[in-house]
Design an enzyme around this catalytic site. Sequence first.
Site, PDB file in Angstrom:
ATOM      1  N   ARG A  29       0.385   9.476   9.407  1.00  0.00           N
ATOM      2  CA  ARG A  29       0.460   8.045   9.715  1.00  0.00           C
ATOM      3  C   ARG A  29       1.716   7.412   9.138  1.00  0.00           C
ATOM      4  O   ARG A  29       1.989   7.508   7.941  1.00  0.00           O
ATOM      5  CB  ARG A  29      -0.774   7.310   9.183  1.00  0.00           C
ATOM      6  CG  ARG A  29      -0.725   5.798   9.460  1.00  0.00           C
ATOM      7  CD  ARG A  29      -2.005   5.096   9.072  1.00  0.00           C
ATOM      8  NE  ARG A  29      -3.083   5.563   9.933  1.00  0.00           N
ATOM      9  CZ  ARG A  29      -4.277   5.950   9.489  1.00  0.00           C
ATOM     10  NH1 ARG A  29      -4.526   5.939   8.201  1.00  0.00           N
ATOM     11  NH2 ARG A  29      -5.199   6.348  10.334  1.00  0.00           N
ATOM     12  N   CYS A  53       1.534  -2.481  -6.717  1.00  0.00           N
ATOM     13  CA  CYS A  53       0.514  -3.260  -6.019  1.00  0.00           C
ATOM     14  C   CYS A  53       0.472  -4.738  -6.406  1.00  0.00           C
ATOM     15  O   CYS A  53       0.255  -5.070  -7.585  1.00  0.00           O
ATOM     16  CB  CYS A  53      -0.860  -2.643  -6.252  1.00  0.00           C
ATOM     17  SG  CYS A  53      -2.149  -3.449  -5.273  1.00  0.00           S
ATOM     18  N   CYS A 102      -9.742  -0.050   9.379  1.00  0.00           N
ATOM     19  CA  CYS A 102      -9.811   0.411   7.989  1.00  0.00           C
ATOM     20  C   CYS A 102     -10.003  -0.801   7.094  1.00  0.00           C
ATOM     21  O   CYS A 102      -9.161  -1.700   7.062  1.00  0.00           O
ATOM     22  CB  CYS A 102      -8.537   1.157   7.605  1.00  0.00           C
ATOM     23  SG  CYS A 102      -8.625   1.852   5.930  1.00  0.00           S
ATOM     24  N   CYS A 104      -1.558  -0.420 -11.061  1.00  0.00           N
ATOM     25  CA  CYS A 104      -0.642   0.285 -10.168  1.00  0.00           C
ATOM     26  C   CYS A 104       0.669  -0.486 -10.050  1.00  0.00           C
ATOM     27  O   CYS A 104       0.674  -1.662  -9.669  1.00  0.00           O
ATOM     28  CB  CYS A 104      -1.268   0.458  -8.789  1.00  0.00           C
ATOM     29  SG  CYS A 104      -2.914   1.214  -8.833  1.00  0.00           S
ATOM     30  N   CYS A 144      -7.678  -7.114  -8.703  1.00  0.00           N
ATOM     31  CA  CYS A 144      -7.971  -5.727  -9.066  1.00  0.00           C
ATOM     32  C   CYS A 144      -7.609  -5.471 -10.526  1.00  0.00           C
ATOM     33  O   CYS A 144      -6.546  -5.891 -10.998  1.00  0.00           O
ATOM     34  CB  CYS A 144      -7.193  -4.777  -8.162  1.00  0.00           C
ATOM     35  SG  CYS A 144      -7.551  -3.028  -8.504  1.00  0.00           S
ATOM     36  N   CYS A 202      -8.793  10.630   4.487  1.00  0.00           N
ATOM     37  CA  CYS A 202      -7.457  10.080   4.720  1.00  0.00           C
ATOM     38  C   CYS A 202      -6.801   9.940   3.351  1.00  0.00           C
ATOM     39  O   CYS A 202      -7.287   9.195   2.501  1.00  0.00           O
ATOM     40  CB  CYS A 202      -7.579   8.716   5.414  1.00  0.00           C
ATOM     41  SG  CYS A 202      -6.015   7.824   5.602  1.00  0.00           S
ATOM     42  N   CYS A 257     -12.948   3.187   8.870  1.00  0.00           N
ATOM     43  CA  CYS A 257     -12.420   3.776   7.642  1.00  0.00           C
ATOM     44  C   CYS A 257     -12.583   2.757   6.525  1.00  0.00           C
ATOM     45  O   CYS A 257     -12.526   1.549   6.765  1.00  0.00           O
ATOM     46  CB  CYS A 257     -10.943   4.142   7.820  1.00  0.00           C
ATOM     47  SG  CYS A 257     -10.137   4.799   6.331  1.00  0.00           S
TER      48      CYS A 257
END
Length: 367
Positions: A262, A61, A98, A58, A54, A190, A130
């Site tokens: 969640r 991450c 998801c 972040c 990616c 979500c 999702c």
Amino acid sequence: MTEKRHNWTKEEILAIYNKPLMELLYDAATVHRKYHDPNTVQVSTLLSIKTGGCPEDCGYCPQAARYHTDIEGNDLMSVQQVKAQALRAKASGSSRVCMGAAWRNVKDGPEFDDVLEMVRTINKLDMEVCCTLGMLTENQAKRLAEAGLYAYNHNLDTSEDYYKDVISTRAFEDRLETIDNVRKSNVTVCSGGIIGMGEKIEDRAGMLVALASLNPQPESVPINALVAVEGTPMEDIEPIAIWDMIRMVATTRIVMPETQVRLSAGRTEMSREGQAMCFFAGANSIFAGDKLLTTPNPDVNEDMEMFKMLGLNPQKPFTKISQPKTVEAEDSEYQSMGEKPKWTRPGHKIDRNELAKQNAKMVADKE
């Protein structure tokens, strides 16, 4: 306190968060029982359909290409591979799959077409679907909706104030714009965040203000505890106490009474007693399976044992909202527009993110 509101202030939310714990638990449990079956928990399985590489920075991450972690990247999974995983998840008690891809944003083309086919395939298995694929446009959201997508995950991560200390490659406004694009379709939202990243309690309240201010409020709000991964900028941050998670869950339940809260990343560090208190405080959704994209998660059999011990039952699919209809690709009203939106790149630098990037380069040079 039991009425849904969109005008919460940070001060009001802080007052709830800081209540004596037993009073907070009582209030949250009362709200929870008004809007939900306290003995039913929605179970989702999170599947990384494209891992690593990616371009974002972040700080939490391990999938960011600029950091050196032990994550093994992989190209986009095939539709058949995803179907096999979905069937396995369904057999183990999950009502939702998801799918996550380590993308900055959705790009029209063959890979997105494959994702749309994955959505169609899973929806036909009578499971909620999702996706979390990064930023997306209104047209892309409508194409996902046509395929049968039930929910789109796009976390705010933290408060708008603290956001700039976590991520520098996209703006907080991009998160809100993506959620707005999802709302222009019939897909549910979500959106939640992570606690334990070094933020203040005021930032946790600020995140809840932003989420509660959305109209409608997200149908699902994941509350994640930071899982500090070696090689990421946040590798040295100590795990938060279970009491922080309990307070955050309880406050979220009170502020967004109709939302499914969640209990997400960080459950491997929680005892069953701690998780039970989170369920009592209003958590009514979990991720099952041995991994959450790239970080550890309790084994699904352990979760089912815990459910049995606590008298909890997995929620059936499409309990809250009816099953979307799947439109086949050849019948789709919405086609690829070849969009190339210019999502924001704020351009500021975050010291700890830059340091982790330099360390990764040093490791790569040695290899």
